[in-house]
Enzyme design. Structure first.
Site, mmCIF file in Angstrom:
data_model
loop_
_atom_site.group_PDB
_atom_site.id
_atom_site.type_symbol
_atom_site.label_atom_id
_atom_site.label_comp_id
_atom_site.label_asym_id
_atom_site.label_seq_id
_atom_site.Cartn_x
_atom_site.Cartn_y
_atom_site.Cartn_z
ATOM 1 N N GLU A 225 31.055 -17.499 2.311
ATOM 2 C CA GLU A 225 31.085 -18.720 1.496
ATOM 3 C C GLU A 225 29.798 -19.462 1.805
ATOM 4 O O GLU A 225 29.641 -20.032 2.883
ATOM 5 C CB GLU A 225 32.303 -19.583 1.863
ATOM 6 C CG GLU A 225 33.641 -18.894 1.696
ATOM 7 C CD GLU A 225 34.114 -18.817 0.249
ATOM 8 O OE1 GLU A 225 33.544 -19.515 -0.621
ATOM 9 O OE2 GLU A 225 35.062 -18.053 -0.019
ATOM 10 N N CYS A 259 28.951 -28.136 0.261
ATOM 11 C CA CYS A 259 28.431 -26.994 -0.513
ATOM 12 C C CYS A 259 28.635 -27.228 -1.995
ATOM 13 O O CYS A 259 27.812 -26.827 -2.804
ATOM 14 C CB CYS A 259 29.124 -25.712 -0.073
ATOM 15 S SG CYS A 259 30.914 -25.824 -0.173
HETATM 16 P P1 NAD Z 1 24.086 -22.067 9.092
HETATM 17 O O1 NAD Z 1 24.053 -20.834 8.274
HETATM 18 O O2 NAD Z 1 22.851 -22.538 9.733
HETATM 19 O O3 NAD Z 1 25.163 -21.935 10.268
HETATM 20 C C1 NAD Z 1 26.510 -21.631 10.007
HETATM 21 C C2 NAD Z 1 27.138 -21.027 11.244
HETATM 22 O O4 NAD Z 1 26.526 -19.761 11.498
HETATM 23 C C3 NAD Z 1 26.961 -21.836 12.525
HETATM 24 O O5 NAD Z 1 28.155 -21.785 13.266
HETATM 25 C C4 NAD Z 1 25.857 -21.100 13.258
HETATM 26 O O6 NAD Z 1 25.897 -21.225 14.657
HETATM 27 C C5 NAD Z 1 26.143 -19.656 12.868
HETATM 28 N N1 NAD Z 1 25.000 -18.745 12.916
HETATM 29 C C6 NAD Z 1 23.695 -19.025 12.742
HETATM 30 N N2 NAD Z 1 22.956 -17.890 12.816
HETATM 31 C C7 NAD Z 1 23.821 -16.886 13.039
HETATM 32 C C8 NAD Z 1 23.665 -15.475 13.197
HETATM 33 N N3 NAD Z 1 22.470 -14.885 13.158
HETATM 34 N N4 NAD Z 1 24.769 -14.729 13.407
HETATM 35 C C9 NAD Z 1 26.000 -15.304 13.431
HETATM 36 N N5 NAD Z 1 26.201 -16.633 13.296
HETATM 37 C C10 NAD Z 1 25.119 -17.406 13.098
HETATM 38 O O7 NAD Z 1 24.693 -23.197 8.123
HETATM 39 P P2 NAD Z 1 24.878 -24.738 8.431
HETATM 40 O O8 NAD Z 1 23.560 -25.421 8.360
HETATM 41 O O9 NAD Z 1 25.725 -24.933 9.629
HETATM 42 O O10 NAD Z 1 25.781 -25.198 7.201
HETATM 43 C C11 NAD Z 1 25.283 -25.633 5.986
HETATM 44 C C12 NAD Z 1 25.367 -24.545 4.945
HETATM 45 O O11 NAD Z 1 26.724 -24.122 4.792
HETATM 46 C C13 NAD Z 1 24.946 -25.009 3.563
HETATM 47 O O12 NAD Z 1 24.134 -24.030 2.961
HETATM 48 C C14 NAD Z 1 26.256 -25.143 2.822
HETATM 49 O O13 NAD Z 1 26.157 -25.034 1.420
HETATM 50 C C15 NAD Z 1 27.049 -24.046 3.401
HETATM 51 N N6 NAD Z 1 28.476 -24.285 3.184
HETATM 52 C C16 NAD Z 1 29.156 -23.494 2.308
HETATM 53 C C17 NAD Z 1 30.499 -23.735 2.047
HETATM 54 C C18 NAD Z 1 31.277 -22.898 1.071
HETATM 55 O O14 NAD Z 1 32.516 -22.959 1.092
HETATM 56 N N7 NAD Z 1 30.643 -22.148 0.179
HETATM 57 C C19 NAD Z 1 31.146 -24.791 2.694
HETATM 58 C C20 NAD Z 1 30.411 -25.564 3.576
HETATM 59 C C21 NAD Z 1 29.086 -25.316 3.832
#
Ligand code: NAD
Length: 466
Positions: A225, A259
């Protein structure tokens, strides 16, 4: 293990630390206990979740305070806790029917089919910082009811809620043995994917791609997501008062850190002037929740790196000719980053503000001359999460919605999937991958199908050799 510092979004100061665990050890423990969890009656799993709900209710205040410290905003933190409580009830009510086994006959009269579903033993959830509790729990609850063990790694940017939540889990030992939350950053997330049988990831497209690659290497199902750049289309016949209020809410609730925020607004040229006037006047009424958290509706920008993105996109738009109708200032107040609701006109798709995810309270608007042009603009995006259409009649709006490449379309409202989780949807394009997390079928993502083909008569099959 090295401790990871956590910044406070209201003060900018580091006032909390997290410590990543040995992920393999935690996973082994959960995987071992999962066998019992899978074999108990569903009634027992439901009872454990209801007991946990009571523990959360008891510690509700501590959980809200932790979320407030994580995010710097109050109202949405309360909403997060309460919606998790109601989600526990909803899934407990839905699960019995969803998990019913079915028996069928086959085309061959002496062979019956028993269709079974088996839980994936260990489900991993990796979640972002914008709704820290809600998005840590949204996939975990149905997975637990399905009989899986679940390990959640929330974002390192908003992890303060983990410890109070673990305290509530301690009160339900049956659940605690197969369900946990771990602290850590991307290394911990990557280590987790090495251990689990299924991954539910919510986060950015960039990380989502890495997660998909890691999951593909291990052949484990990945439900992703990801980000969005949701458009709203306002047709000439729309109710302007309703459209401006809905779009303003859909764009700036949670300071636009959602999001499914409305991040692009396309308005029929014939109504663009009154629309802009109303939107700007309503946007100006909203206030920052500063200096105290109760002061206004707009909380701080939670992640400092997001403040830098918003600032860069605003500057890019202004440099390319955008006009700021209200807001437009990204300010550092006492260490926190703040931005008033910002309406932009004279924007176009060459600007980052119209093509890249902003994740801030920014409302860029463009006029259109024909409905076809509006749809083409809405679809001119790498994303396809959700969208909104405003028109006098539902039929007119649905005709437009039908041509928008997105998973969920709000008609005469905005961002409804934030509140209504019944509708099944799949994100298009870069916004995600895998079965719907919304709707009742979401629970079935956590089950492998297993078929028992049962011979009912002691006869020789006509296709055997001898
Ligand atoms: P991010 O991708 O930076 O991090 C998300 C999670 O992934 C964190 O827990 C982080 O520690 C982990 N992570 C980072 N690198 C990783 C790796 N290489 N392997 C495994 N895990 C890893 O995102 P963010 O900045 O925390 O969140 C914002 C983003 O999330 C925005 O793009 C937003 O649109 C999206 N989002 C989507 C939804 C949806 O339902 N579609 C809902 C909320 C947020």
């Amino acid at each position: 293990m090295t401790r990871i510092p956590v910044r406070n979004p209201r003060t900018g100061e580091v006032d909390y630390w997290i410590t990543p665990p040995n992920v393999a050890e935690v996973c082994d423990r959960l995987r071992f206990a999962q066998r019992d969890w899978q074999s108990v009656d569903l009634d027992q799993r439901i009872a454990a979740l209801q007991q946990w709900k009571q523990a959360i209710q008891h510690d509700r205040e501590a959980l809200i305070q932790a979320l407030v410290a994580d995010t710097g905003r109050f109202g949405v933190s309360v909403l997060e806790v309460d919606s998790v409580l109601s989600s526990l009830d909803r899934w407990c009510q839905l699960a019995p029917e969803l998990l019913q086994e079915t028996e069928k006959t086959t085309a061959i009269p002496f062979i019956d089919l028993k269709q079974d579903s088996v839980p994936y033993p260990l489900v991993g959830v990796i979640s972002p910082w914008n709704f820290p509790l809600l998005l840590a729990m949204i996939d975990a609850i149905p997975a637990l009811l399905a009989g899986c063990a679940v390990i959640v790694k929330p974002s390192e940017i908003a992890p303060r809620f983990i410890q109070p939540l673990l305290k509530t889990l301690d009160q339900v030992p049956e659940l605690r043995s197969i369900f946990t939350f771990i602290e850590g950053a991307k290394e911990t997330g990557a280590a987790l994917i090495e251990q689990i049988d299924l991954i539910c990831f919510t986060g950015s497209v960039k990380t989502g791609r890495q997660v998909a690659e890691m999951a593909a290497k291990r052949f484990i199902p990945a439900f992703l997501e990801l980000g969005g750049k949701d458009p709203a289309i306002v047709l000439q016949s729309a109710d302007l008062d309703l459209a401006t209020s809905a779009i303003l809410w859909g764009s700036v609730v949670n300071t636009g850190q959602s999001c499914l925020s409305i991040e692009r607004i396309y308005v029929d040229q014939a109504i663009i002037e009154p629309f802009t006037e109303q939107l700007v006047s309503k946007a100006k009424q909203l206030k920052l929740a500063y200096p105290t958290i109760q002061d206004g509706e707009i909380g701080p920008i939670i992640a400092e790196r997001q403040a830098a993105i918003i600032s860069e996109q605003l500057q890019d738009a202004i440099d390319k000719g955008a006009i700021v109708q209200c807001g437009g200032n990204l300010e550092n107040l006492d260490g926190g980053w703040w931005c008033d609701p910002t309406v932009l006109t004279k924007v176009n798709h060459s600007m980052k503000i119209m093509s890249e995810e902003t994740f801030g309270p920014i409302l860029p608007m463009m006029p259109f001359n024909t409905v076809g042009e509006a749809i083409a603009l809405a679809n001119d995006s790498i994303y396809g999460l959700s969208a909104a259409v405003f028109a006098e009649s539902t039929t007119e709006a649905l005709e437009v919605g039908d041509r928008i490449e997105a998973g969920a379309i709000s008609i005469n409202d905005a961002a409804l999937t934030a509140l209504i989780h019944e509708g099944e949807k799949n994100a298009f394009h870069a916004s995600g991958m895998g079965g719907s997390r919304m709707g009742a079928a979401a629970l079935k993502r956590f089950m492998r199908k297993k078929a028992y083909l049962i011979k009912t008569k002691p006869i020789r099959d006509p296709w055997w050799y001898v």
